[in-house]
Enzyme design. Structure first.
Site, short mmCIF file in Angstrom:
data_model
loop_
_atom_site.label_atom_id
_atom_site.label_comp_id
_atom_site.label_asym_id
_atom_site.label_seq_id
_atom_site.Cartn_x
_atom_site.Cartn_y
_atom_site.Cartn_z
N ALA A 1 0.87 -1.18 0.00
CA ALA A 1 0.00 0.00 0.00
C ALA A 1 0.90 1.23 0.00
CB ALA A 1 -0.86 -0.02 1.25
N GLY B 1 0.54 -5.07 0.80
CA GLY B 1 -0.65 -5.10 -0.06
C GLY B 1 -0.34 -5.77 -1.40
N GLU C 1 -0.84 -9.31 -0.77
CA GLU C 1 -2.28 -9.55 -0.55
C GLU C 1 -3.02 -9.57 -1.88
OE1 GLU C 1 -2.44 -6.35 2.40
OE2 GLU C 1 -3.25 -7.80 3.82
N GLU D 1 4.61 -5.54 7.10
CA GLU D 1 3.88 -4.46 7.77
C GLU D 1 4.34 -4.20 9.20
OE1 GLU D 1 2.52 -6.72 5.84
OE2 GLU D 1 0.91 -5.89 4.60
C1 3H9 Z 1 0.85 -2.32 3.40
O1 3H9 Z 1 1.03 -2.75 2.29
C2 3H9 Z 1 -0.43 -2.53 4.18
C3 3H9 Z 1 -1.32 -3.50 3.49
O2 3H9 Z 1 -1.58 -4.58 4.34
C4 3H9 Z 1 -2.58 -2.87 2.98
C5 3H9 Z 1 -3.49 -2.30 3.99
C6 3H9 Z 1 -4.83 -1.75 3.51
N1 3H9 Z 1 4.66 3.38 -0.28
O3 3H9 Z 1 13.37 1.90 -0.35
P1 3H9 Z 1 13.69 2.57 -1.62
C7 3H9 Z 1 9.32 4.80 -1.82
S1 3H9 Z 1 2.01 -1.38 4.16
C8 3H9 Z 1 5.12 4.60 -0.62
O4 3H9 Z 1 14.68 3.68 -1.60
P2 3H9 Z 1 14.85 0.14 -2.59
C9 3H9 Z 1 10.48 5.15 -0.91
O5 3H9 Z 1 10.06 6.04 0.10
C10 3H9 Z 1 3.38 -1.41 3.06
N2 3H9 Z 1 6.39 4.82 -1.00
O6 3H9 Z 1 14.13 1.54 -2.75
C11 3H9 Z 1 11.43 5.78 -1.90
O7 3H9 Z 1 11.00 7.10 -2.14
P3 3H9 Z 1 12.05 8.27 -2.44
C12 3H9 Z 1 4.11 -2.68 3.11
C13 3H9 Z 1 7.22 3.78 -1.00
O8 3H9 Z 1 14.99 -0.40 -3.95
C14 3H9 Z 1 11.21 4.98 -3.17
O9 3H9 Z 1 9.93 4.37 -3.02
N3 3H9 Z 1 5.29 -2.59 2.29
C15 3H9 Z 1 6.82 2.50 -0.63
O10 3H9 Z 1 16.05 0.27 -1.73
C16 3H9 Z 1 12.24 3.89 -3.38
O11 3H9 Z 1 12.31 3.09 -2.21
C17 3H9 Z 1 6.48 -2.25 2.80
O12 3H9 Z 1 6.62 -2.06 3.99
C18 3H9 Z 1 5.46 2.31 -0.27
N4 3H9 Z 1 4.97 1.11 0.07
O13 3H9 Z 1 13.81 -0.77 -1.77
C19 3H9 Z 1 7.61 -2.15 1.81
N5 3H9 Z 1 7.87 1.66 -0.71
O14 3H9 Z 1 12.79 7.84 -3.66
C20 3H9 Z 1 8.33 -0.84 1.96
C21 3H9 Z 1 8.90 2.40 -1.13
O15 3H9 Z 1 11.19 9.48 -2.60
N6 3H9 Z 1 9.33 -0.64 0.95
N7 3H9 Z 1 8.52 3.68 -1.31
O16 3H9 Z 1 12.95 8.32 -1.22
C22 3H9 Z 1 10.53 -1.27 0.98
O17 3H9 Z 1 10.80 -2.13 1.80
C23 3H9 Z 1 11.54 -0.85 -0.04
O18 3H9 Z 1 11.17 0.41 -0.52
C24 3H9 Z 1 11.70 -1.81 -1.25
C25 3H9 Z 1 12.60 -1.15 -2.33
C26 3H9 Z 1 12.37 -3.11 -0.77
C27 3H9 Z 1 10.37 -2.12 -1.86
#
Ligand code: 3H9
Length: 710
Positions: free
Chosen positions: A65, A109, A112, A132
């Site tokens: 999400a 998400g 999911e 999460e």
């Molecule tokens: C969820 O899904 C809840 C569900 O159950 C649904 C409920 C209804 N959203 O980390 P990076 C941005 S909760 C918004 O540098 P990497 C990040 O801020 C979510 N933005 O790259 C960055 O922005 P900026 C569960 C996001 O290659 C840019 O993308 N998911 C999100 O080193 C690049 O990210 C997580 O917890 C997001 N979800 O790593 C996963 N994700 O360039 C969270 C990233 O402006 N994300 N951004 O600084 C991660 O773990 C890492 O970003 C990922 C990529 C491994 C995906």
């Protein structure tokens, strides 16, 4: 503008392809969810279409999400987000097979969404997870109900409560993945979709086989809770995630989703989740340096040298070797070099024993480290990290030598933890290439890297170090040049207060217990013993001439050092240590401290754990406020990320500055003002704290205001 979601068909028009295109990570914003729903509906109604493939554009499938939306929901600015769960039912109920094709990450998400599809195929590099809990929440769109139906209870509990992703291979073995494609994922997925059109549709939510609970399964939840309480101490979300998965065994899918929703919302609105989401974005924000543009030229760094093979130097050499860099490791003589290499080998051996690395990996890492006793080959390397004994004269000698031996343009970095980087740079003819890279011990484990900007450090040098930090798996935070930089400068007052509290009558174990219960990885006394009490003792002796006369200074630790009690390394410090380095309270130390305190005329009293926490944590905050105002830290978040990654501050409290903001700066300021009246000069409130408290503002707002001005 490109559409967030594109609907097309393959060349035979019988397979619809829905592509999510929301760079950089295809986060499921409300608009993406809305557009996927529209595309699904359209493809569902298209009589020519017999199957649907759902895929992500760019570098990944879907990272979850959109985390930015959560802040809008909790602040009441957005009510959106409610369409996601119904979309998943809609997909699952479609009479045509929906195949999801995963590359990169299917997180939160994203997973999911994938689990609501009828089939899952992936590229071998794909990773799947419900991370999460790391944001202080739990899966909120059926993840805790569908995952156990696909992978079984044990794995589902582990994935939802710990948040660690699994590989596509593991997913295949667990039954979460139907097929892996080495080649082109989309064409593989389309062919697969065509293959399954004749098969009956199976809805994940109706697969209850893996939910059957046996006598043994019941214990799964107990042991998961036990593990969560120790490994994720203080965090609420892992326990909520376990409750939600457990619900899947006791009720229908729909009821389970309701339980999940309730727990999800409780977590989302909690302070813990706000702090963890702040930390998530903070970790990314610190990489952005206001006066250094993204397009700044980087210096190619292909090889490095480390000067000094002691504990720090050896650890730093491992960090680079693990990340693929060839490393020259220099010592002054053969015994020191052999000793350093021996320690590196032992560290690697224990990593193999713990299963972190395989023997083959370790052999490769070791082959990258080339020991040397001379500077002869330093002319070839792109970056040097000096990690010799902490003394200015020696550091300057090394830097003069580096200036002589290294090629122009090479980055000359010092691992100093306290010394003036400009003075070190003055030993060279190229201060613009000199910078501080302050690793934390053990360097191969701790994620933090303070990058210290000297007066002359070139922007290219800074930008390159930030990039190198990322490459070697560290969180690089840029800090200014002052004694102790950000982390250690703040840690000084924190540990000072711990000693004062002991001198005023708090027991050593009570001090450590109060801060441990607050969430710190370790109490301040145990931390001192681990780092070595003699380190601070030496520094205090060196800087004694700078102390203001008449200002109270702690003395207990210096006296312990005079007795040869340096901490773990001598088997005794604040505590006693047995062979396994386990801390045992030492009544003798407690008596000694009381005796010394009485002799010094310090009244003894009972001290509450609240006071212990306030005096310790507010000492951090007050110094942090000075650091912020002086511009030594760029933003409050930089301080917080330093404390979360280098000092064992509990992540669910967001860091000392965020924590102070949540307590309210007015409250913090008033308490510090009380301490100032009671304990004098050292507690003088930082002017910035006073100002923000009076204006009703937060450190976060101050940083935002500064950014606007800049
Ligand atoms: C969820 O899904 C809840 C569900 O159950 C649904 C409920 C209804 N959203 O980390 P990076 C941005 S909760 C918004 O540098 P990497 C990040 O801020 C979510 N933005 O790259 C960055 O922005 P900026 C569960 C996001 O290659 C840019 O993308 N998911 C999100 O080193 C690049 O990210 C997580 O917890 C997001 N979800 O790593 C996963 N994700 O360039 C969270 C990233 O402006 N994300 N951004 O600084 C991660 O773990 C890492 O970003 C990922 C990529 C491994 C995906």
């Amino acid at each position: 503008m490109e559409h967030l979601v594109q609907l097309s068909t393959d060349q035979y028009k019988d397979v619809a392809i829905i592509t999510i295109n929301n760079p950089p990570v295809n986060a499921l914003s409300p608009s993406v969810v809305h557009d996927v729903a529209k595309a699904i509906e359209q493809a569902g109604q298209d009589s020519e279409v017999r199957a649907i493939v759902l895929i992500g554009a760019g570098r990944t499938f879907v990272a979850g999400a959109d985390i930015k939306e959560f802040g809008k929901i909790t602040s009441g600015k957005s009510e959106r987000g409610a369409e996601f769960l119904p979309l998943l039912f809609k997909i699952e109920d479609l009479p045509k097979p929906v195949v999801v094709a995963i590359h990169g990450n299917a997180f939160g998400g994203g997973l999911e969404l994938a689990m609501a599809c009828h089939y899952r195929v992936a590229a071998p590099n794909a990773q799947l997870g419900q991370p999460e809990v790391k944001l202080g929440i739990i899966p909120g769109a059926g993840g805790t109900q569908r995952l156990p139906r696909l992978v079984g209870l044990v794995k589902a509990v582990e994935m939802c409560a710990e948040g660690k992703p699994i590989t596509a291979w593991e997913a295949k073995q667990l039954g979460l993945m139907d097929r892996l494609f080495e080649g082109d994922l989309l064409s593989g997925a389309v062919a697969f979709a065509r293959e399954v059109t004749a098969k009956p549709i199976v809805k994940t939510r109706e697969c209850d086989d893996k939910l059957k609970i046996s006598g043994q399964d019941a214990a799964v939840f107990d042991s998961a809770r036990e593990k969560a309480r120790t490994k994720q101490r203080g965090m609420k979300a892992p326990l909520a995630a376990i409750d939600a998965v457990e619900a899947s065994t006791r009720m229908s899918f729909e009821e389970g989703c309701q339980v999940e929703q309730k727990l999800f919302r409780e977590c989302l609105f909690s302070d813990q989740s706000k702090a963890l989401i702040y930390a998530f974005f903070g970790e990314r924000e610190v990489a952005k340096i206001p006066d250094i543009p993204k397009e700044t030229c980087l210096i190619p760094v292909k090889s490095v040298a480390v000067v000094g093979a002691g504990t720090m130097g050896g650890g730093i050499a491992m960090v680079f070797a693990n990340a693929g860099f060839p490393v020259l490791l220099k010592e002054v003589d053969q015994p020191a070099l052999d000793h350093g290499l021996g320690t590196i080998q032992r560290n690697y051996l224990s990593s193999v024993k713990r299963g972190r690395f395989t023997q083959e990996m370790v052999d490769e890492y070791l082959s990258r480290i080339k020991p040397t006793l001379t500077y002869d080959e330093f002319g070839e390397v792109d970056m040097v990290v000096e990690a010799v004994f902490e003394g200015m004269a020696l550091k300057k000698e090394v830097f003069a030598q580096l200036d002589h031996s290294c090629k122009r343009g090479a980055i000359l970095a010092s691992n100093t933890s306290t010394l003036n980087i400009d003075e070190i740079a003055s030993a060279t003819t190229r201060p613009e290439s000199v910078i501080g890279t302050h690793f934390f011990s053990p360097a191969n484990v701790m994620r933090l890297l303070e990058i210290v900007r000297g007066r002359a450090s070139r922007k290219e040098v800074i930008a390159t170090c930030m990039q190198v930090a990322k490459k070697v798996g560290k969180v690089g935070v840029l800090v200014g040049n002052c004694r102790g930089f950000v982390g250690n400068r703040m840690f000084g007052p924190y540990r000072r207060e711990a000693q004062f509290l002991a001198e005023e009558g708090a027991s050593i174990t009570a001090i450590d217990r109060a801060l441990y219960d607050f969430g710190m990885a370790m109490g301040p006394m145990a931390t001192g013993d681990l780092a070595g009490l003699d380190v601070g003792w030496r520094i205090r002796k060196e800087y004694r001439h700078l102390e203001k006369p008449g200002v109270r200074q702690p003395f207990a630790e210096d006296r312990l050092c005079e007795l040869g009690r340096y901490g773990q390394k001598t088997g005794a410090g604040w505590y006693q240590y047995d062979e396994s380095r386990c801390a045992v309270p030492d009544p003798e130390v407690q008596d000694l401290v009381h005796k010394w305190a009485r002799e010094a005329g310090i009244p003894q009293r009972n001290i509450s754990s609240d006071e212990i926490v306030e005096r310790s944590i507010y000492a951090l905050v007050n110094e942090g406020a000075r650091i912020l105002e002086e511009g030594i830290a760029q933003r409050a978040v930089d301080i917080d990320i330093i404390y979360l990654n280098g000092y064992g501050f509990p992540s669910y409290r967001g860091g000392p500055m965020w924590y102070a903001d949540t307590v309210g700066l007015k409250n913090v300021y008033e308490r510090i003002r009380d301490f100032h009246h009671q304990y004098g000069e050292l507690w003088k409130p930082a002017p910035l704290l006073k100002r923000l408290a009076e204006d009703g503002k937060t450190f976060a707002q101050f940083s935002q205001d500064q950014a606007v001005v800049a």
